[in-house]
Scaffold this active site. Structure first.
Site, PDB file in Angstrom:
ATOM      1  N   GLU A  48      -6.756 -21.468  -2.879  1.00 29.52           N
ATOM      2  CA  GLU A  48      -7.999 -21.207  -3.177  1.00 29.52           C
ATOM      3  C   GLU A  48      -9.022 -21.894  -2.797  1.00 29.52           C
ATOM      4  O   GLU A  48      -9.941 -21.315  -2.620  1.00 29.52           O
ATOM      5  CB  GLU A  48      -7.982 -21.391  -4.725  1.00 29.52           C
ATOM      6  CG  GLU A  48      -7.467 -21.542  -5.470  1.00 29.52           C
ATOM      7  CD  GLU A  48      -8.068 -19.306  -6.311  1.00 29.52           C
ATOM      8  OE1 GLU A  48      -9.086 -19.334  -5.691  1.00 29.52           O
ATOM      9  OE2 GLU A  48      -6.985 -18.354  -5.597  1.00 29.52           O
ATOM     10  N   CYS A 201     -12.046  -1.055  -5.712  1.00 32.75           N
ATOM     11  CA  CYS A 201     -13.748  -1.638  -5.926  1.00 32.75           C
ATOM     12  C   CYS A 201     -14.643  -1.894  -5.428  1.00 32.75           C
ATOM     13  O   CYS A 201     -14.479  -3.313  -5.595  1.00 32.75           O
ATOM     14  CB  CYS A 201     -12.610  -1.901  -7.318  1.00 32.75           C
ATOM     15  SG  CYS A 201     -14.848  -2.130  -8.297  1.00 32.75           S
ATOM     16  N   CYS A 208     -12.501   5.248  -6.366  1.00 30.81           N
ATOM     17  CA  CYS A 208     -12.616   5.313  -7.559  1.00 30.81           C
ATOM     18  C   CYS A 208     -11.648   6.406  -7.904  1.00 30.81           C
ATOM     19  O   CYS A 208     -10.761   6.523  -9.363  1.00 30.81           O
ATOM     20  CB  CYS A 208     -13.540   6.002  -8.452  1.00 30.81           C
ATOM     21  SG  CYS A 208     -15.485   4.855  -7.604  1.00 30.81           S
ATOM     22  N   CYS A 211      -8.709   4.326  -8.593  1.00 31.20           N
ATOM     23  CA  CYS A 211      -8.976   3.105  -9.952  1.00 31.20           C
ATOM     24  C   CYS A 211      -7.964   2.910 -10.692  1.00 31.20           C
ATOM     25  O   CYS A 211      -8.113   4.399 -11.684  1.00 31.20           O
ATOM     26  CB  CYS A 211     -10.262   3.121  -9.930  1.00 31.20           C
ATOM     27  SG  CYS A 211     -10.629   1.462 -10.855  1.00 31.20           S
ATOM     28  N   CYS A 217     -14.947   3.099 -16.990  1.00 31.13           N
ATOM     29  CA  CYS A 217     -15.754   2.691 -15.835  1.00 31.13           C
ATOM     30  C   CYS A 217     -17.063   3.341 -16.660  1.00 31.13           C
ATOM     31  O   CYS A 217     -17.101   4.657 -15.518  1.00 31.13           O
ATOM     32  CB  CYS A 217     -15.089   3.016 -14.833  1.00 31.13           C
ATOM     33  SG  CYS A 217     -16.642   2.601 -13.432  1.00 31.13           S
TER      34      CYS A 217
END
Length: 351
Positions: A48, A201, A208, A211, A217
């Site tokens: 991270e 995305c 899309c 997705c 959405c």
């Protein structure tokens, strides 16, 4: 997304993640998690920190080298600062490397080599902010912490068709992301949101049709997904200039200095130079016949563009690193550019 759809959307997202999770050297995948494997908080934390303002592709090799050389947080805590900065060279944002060492030493000395298991406890460590603390707590410890990075902001802005521009929209997007965060499998949920934003995305031309959250959405329903999230235009970056000095001694040694701990490239090894300002003045580190390289070095930092005139010379004095001990690969990217520019000058034979 309509109120009440959060649970169904979360289920669909995790089902997609179970099929399509990206394979990463620091990740325990969904199948491994289901079989009982647990993420190592050290590896989660290290990844991270490395991934901040950097791409997955850029981090993979660095992560492998770090974990091969320092497989435990105690190993990293015992490392020499210069060794860690050299391994970090080229990854950028060098304050992260300095904080990496501070955090590793705090975990080793104050926590017996174990990372705290809550976001609140993690935030008390050096260099760990709200995002990193939430990511470690969720992924490594299954705390239902809300993890929000750029990918998550984009996914959430589109799910709810939030048209308030960033950064003003951040509090609203964080609150909506919290509504999506489930009490079960919060770490997988966080990684699924990141994967979705990185692979489907995407900022431009979101896919899309593929997705898993398309039915939920609001932006897709209105055909405006590719316009979100809105952003306030950034001001044009200013340009600064400076001089960099590359000197070789008679044996081929290279004049190097370590930059101050605070500031850009803090704590890294590099070539002497002037201040980086609009109209810099020459500040040669020693008396010599300096020649300007024909190649100007250009580099871009977060807040400004930099143009460096590279001056080269043969000289003698203190501070020269023997040529056998000089490794250009240990230098930050900017200083490697300076070294490369210096090679465009025809050095005297034998140097």
């Amino acid at each position: 997304m309509r109120d009440g759809d959060e649970s169904a959307a979360g289920t669909a997202l995790l089902a997609w993640y179970d099929r399509a999770a990206r394979v990463m050297p620091w990740r325990v995948g969904p199948a491994e998690r289901a079989a009982g494997a647990r993420p190592d908080p050290y590896r989660v934390w290290l990844s991270e920190v490395m991934l901040q303002q950097t791409t997955v592709a850029a981090v993979r090799d660095y992560f492998r080298r770090f974990t091969e050389r320092w497989p435990r947080v105690e190993d990293l805590a015992a490392a020499e600062d210069a060794e860690v900065m050299a391994e970090w060279a080229g990854l950028g944002y060098y304050a992260r490397a300095r904080n990496l060492l501070k955090c590793a030493r705090a975990v080793a000395q104050d926590h017996g080599g174990r990372f705290p298991d809550t976001a609140e406890g993690l935030r008390a460590l050096p260099g760990i902010g709200p995002y990193t603390a939430a990511a470690i707590a969720a992924i490594a410890h299954d705390e239902p912490a809300t993890v929000v990075d750029g990918n998550v902001e984009r996914v959430v802005a589109r799910l709810w068709a939030i048209e308030t521009p960033l950064p003003a929209a951040k509090p609203e997007l964080t609150a909506l992301a919290a509504r999506l965060t489930p009490p079960q499998r919060p770490g997988d949920h966080a990684q699924a949101m990141m994967d979705l934003g990185a692979t489907i995305c995407t900022p431009r031309k979101p896919v899309c049709a593929l997705c898993p959250l398309r039915l939920f959405c609001a932006a897709a329903a209105r055909s405006i997904a590719d316009t979100l999230p809105r952003k306030i235009p950034k001001p044009e970056k200013p340009t600064r200039a400076g001089f960099a000095y590359v000197a070789l001694d008679p044996s081929g040694g290279v004049l190097l200095e370590r930059r101050p701990e605070k500031g850009l490239l803090g704590g890294t090894l590099g070539f002497p130079g002037s201040d980086w300002v609009e109209a810099p003045s020459p500040t040669p580190p020693l008396a010599a016949e300096w020649t300007e390289a024909p190649i100007e070095v250009r580099h871009t930092f977060t807040h400004f563009h930099l143009r460096l005139r590279v001056m080269v010379a043969r000289a003698e004095g203190d501070g020269f690193t023997p040529r056998a001990a000089f490794r250009p690969g240990d230098l930050p990217t900017l200083m490697r550019k300076v070294w490369d520019a210096a090679q465009s000058v025809e050095w005297p034979q034998g140097q």
